[in-house]
Design a protein around this motif. Structure first.
Motif, PDB file in Angstrom:
ATOM      1  N   THR A 157       3.070   6.240   8.842  1.00  0.00           N
ATOM      2  CA  THR A 157       2.063   5.466   8.103  1.00  0.00           C
ATOM      3  C   THR A 157       2.675   4.590   7.014  1.00  0.00           C
ATOM      4  O   THR A 157       2.039   3.662   6.525  1.00  0.00           O
ATOM      5  N   LYS A 158       3.916   4.919   6.621  1.00  0.00           N
ATOM      6  CA  LYS A 158       4.604   4.255   5.510  1.00  0.00           C
ATOM      7  C   LYS A 158       3.857   4.416   4.192  1.00  0.00           C
ATOM      8  O   LYS A 158       3.992   3.613   3.270  1.00  0.00           O
ATOM      9  N   LYS A 159       3.062   5.480   4.113  1.00  0.00           N
ATOM     10  CA  LYS A 159       2.295   5.777   2.913  1.00  0.00           C
ATOM     11  C   LYS A 159       2.427   7.251   2.581  1.00  0.00           C
ATOM     12  O   LYS A 159       2.848   8.053   3.422  1.00  0.00           O
ATOM     13  N   THR A 160       2.059   7.604   1.359  1.00  0.00           N
ATOM     14  CA  THR A 160       2.132   8.995   0.947  1.00  0.00           C
ATOM     15  C   THR A 160       0.744   9.619   0.885  1.00  0.00           C
ATOM     16  O   THR A 160      -0.236   8.948   0.526  1.00  0.00           O
ATOM     17  N   TYR A 194       9.384   7.067  -2.545  1.00  0.00           N
ATOM     18  CA  TYR A 194       9.147   5.922  -1.667  1.00  0.00           C
ATOM     19  C   TYR A 194      10.156   5.886  -0.525  1.00  0.00           C
ATOM     20  O   TYR A 194       9.798   5.566   0.619  1.00  0.00           O
ATOM     21  N   GLU A 240      -2.103   6.893   1.229  1.00  0.00           N
ATOM     22  CA  GLU A 240      -2.953   7.035   2.423  1.00  0.00           C
ATOM     23  C   GLU A 240      -4.425   7.047   2.047  1.00  0.00           C
ATOM     24  O   GLU A 240      -5.271   6.533   2.786  1.00  0.00           O
ATOM     25  N   GLU A 262       0.845  -1.196   0.000  1.00  0.00           N
ATOM     26  CA  GLU A 262       0.000   0.000   0.000  1.00  0.00           C
ATOM     27  C   GLU A 262       0.877   1.242   0.000  1.00  0.00           C
ATOM     28  O   GLU A 262       1.650   1.471   0.925  1.00  0.00           O
ATOM     29  N   LEU A 263       0.748   2.072  -1.045  1.00  0.00           N
ATOM     30  CA  LEU A 263       1.561   3.281  -1.148  1.00  0.00           C
ATOM     31  C   LEU A 263       0.825   4.537  -0.742  1.00  0.00           C
ATOM     32  O   LEU A 263       1.459   5.506  -0.300  1.00  0.00           O
ATOM     33  N   SER A 305       8.220   5.826   3.018  1.00  0.00           N
ATOM     34  CA  SER A 305       8.282   4.490   3.635  1.00  0.00           C
ATOM     35  C   SER A 305       8.904   4.536   5.023  1.00  0.00           C
ATOM     36  O   SER A 305       8.793   3.586   5.795  1.00  0.00           O
TER      37      SER A 305
END
Length: 429
Positions: A307-310, A299, A234, A231-232, A303
């Motif tokens: 959240t490790k998401k954008t 990334y 948000e 999952e990239l 990452s």
């Protein structure tokens, strides 16, 4: 005639190719790595030969990572049937040495310099039962050396594109001299088989088997499908476009069209994966979108966040080894390379039912031609054509899904090449 050509070829190779390669290595990191690797590896080869003098050895060669994918399922099956078999794998490029997954390989080397006598000693030292070459990377010196050493040569999942110079003019005359030393040529399709007859007129040693790489791509896709999604974003949107293996030459035509479609559709998000992760290239991509007021994020940055998401709608994936996992969650793929040297891997996104867009230089790829035939692949020549195709795929969900399914079905219908190749390999073990 063979030996006359070999004399002049060796002189040219020694006087021109080697000096140019050495000079290039001063300025190019990849060439330097390949040169140093070839200089250092004789000790490794001698040690391997000493330790495995009485073992059954099979030698595989691939130009780089893409061609290596064709060897993986063959090696896996051989190892399953006969775990005692030792595998030597050679690569022409540092990309293959550095990035190819070599789980079942006992020795990895660069393809030695193409001198017939040194390669004859190489074959006599490791004593392979067979030499398996993926796709196309045949060199005259080492081919003749294999013949002298009585090593069977199999050119597997072989391709000979319509625009290839290998079967035309003087090249065809030269290749006929050396290709006769190949034991079997196992082409991807009937079209390729017919072209190979121009330089390899031995019907009994030509058999269409398909592309073993499909078996590996399908196996990899099935494994990815069992893994958690990458999952990239948000805030995931309904349509995800991915640009894989992007070169600047692709971006010149792709980005203007992509930016226009992006502005027209609030439900579209983008994943951009450059082929080369040079900082200057990534910065150029960021600047292209920033100049249109569009925020992007790398990334490597998001990452590391909580959240490790954008939160952006455009993610730039600046790391290697993620493409297959990313294709699992995308809806439309563009595969780069076909505005420069030739299209990259269009089969990988097809395994996840992505319709695929690519540039004009795609006749080097059998699957790209086939995807076009089944109406799941969309070659484009400029940004206008790219915009037209992108708009249709984004706007028309049914069209998009049907095109993706056609690609998926073509790929899965092409399974089984590995088993056909192994039958021939087993003749010599």
């Amino acid at each position: 005639m063979v030996y006359i050509f070999l004399f002049f070829y060796t002189v040219f190779y020694l006087v021109v190719f080697i000096p140019v390669f050495c000079v290039g290595a001063l300025f190019n990191a990849k060439m330097r790595q390949g040169l140093l690797g070839r200089i250092k590896q004789p000790k490794q080869i001698r040690q391997f030969a000493k330790e495995h003098k009485n073992d059954t050895v099979v030698f595989f060669h691939s130009a780089s990572v893409g061609e290596w994918e064709q060897s993986i399922p063959i090696i896996k099956t051989l190892k399953q049937q006969s775990p005692q078999i030792k595998v030597v794998a050679s690569f022409f490029s540092p990309s293959g040495m550095n990035h190819a997954k070599k789980e079942n390989v006992d020795l990895s080397i660069y393809l030695p310099f193409d001198f017939v006598f040194s390669n004859y000693l190489f074959f006599k030292r490791i004593q392979p039962k067979a030499w398996i070459v993926s796709k196309y990377d045949i060199w005259p010196g080492i081919l003749l050396a294999a013949h002298w050493a009585n090593v069977p040569v199999l050119l597997c999942s072989a391709e000979l594109a319509k625009d290839s110079l290998r079967y035309k003019g003087l090249n065809a005359v030269i290749n006929r001299l050396f290709y006769k030393y190949i034991t079997y040529i196992l082409p991807v399709s009937e079209d390729y088989k017919e072209r190979f007859k121009n330089i390899f007129p031995y019907e009994e040693r030509l058999e269409v088997v398909g592309d073993a790489r499909y078996d590996q791509i399908i196996a990899k896709a099935e494994a990815v499908k069992m893994q958690p999604n990458v999952e990239l974003f948000e805030n995931p949107l309904p349509v995800t476009f991915i640009g894989g293996s992007l070169w600047p030459a692709d971006e010149k035509h792709l980005f203007p069209a992509l930016l226009q479609v992006f502005k027209e559709h609030d439900d579209l998000q983008l994943v951009l994966v450059p082929h080369e992760l040079h900082e200057s290239h990534i910065q150029a991509i960021e600047q292209t979108f920033a100049s249109e007021g569009i925020e992007t994020q790398r990334y490597s940055d998001f990452s590391q966040s909580e959240t490790k998401k954008t939160s952006c709608r455009v993610a730039i994936v600046n790391t290697v080894g993620m493409l297959a996992k990313l294709y699992k969650n995308t809806d439309i793929a563009y595969v780069g390379g076909a505005f420069s040297t030739g299209v990259h891997n269009v089969a990988e996104p097809s395994a996840f039912a992505n319709p695929v867009i690519y540039g004009p230089k795609h006749v080097n790829s059998y699957e790209a031609m086939q995807l076009k035939e089944v109406a799941g692949g969309f070659p484009i020549n400029n940004q206008e054509e790219c915009y037209k195709v992108l708009s249709k795929l984004v706007n028309d969900e049914q069209f998009r899904k049907e095109a993706g399914k056609k690609n998926h079905d073509f790929l899965y219908a092409s399974k089984g090449a590995s088993d056909k190749i192994i039958k021939h390999v087993l003749e010599f073990l």
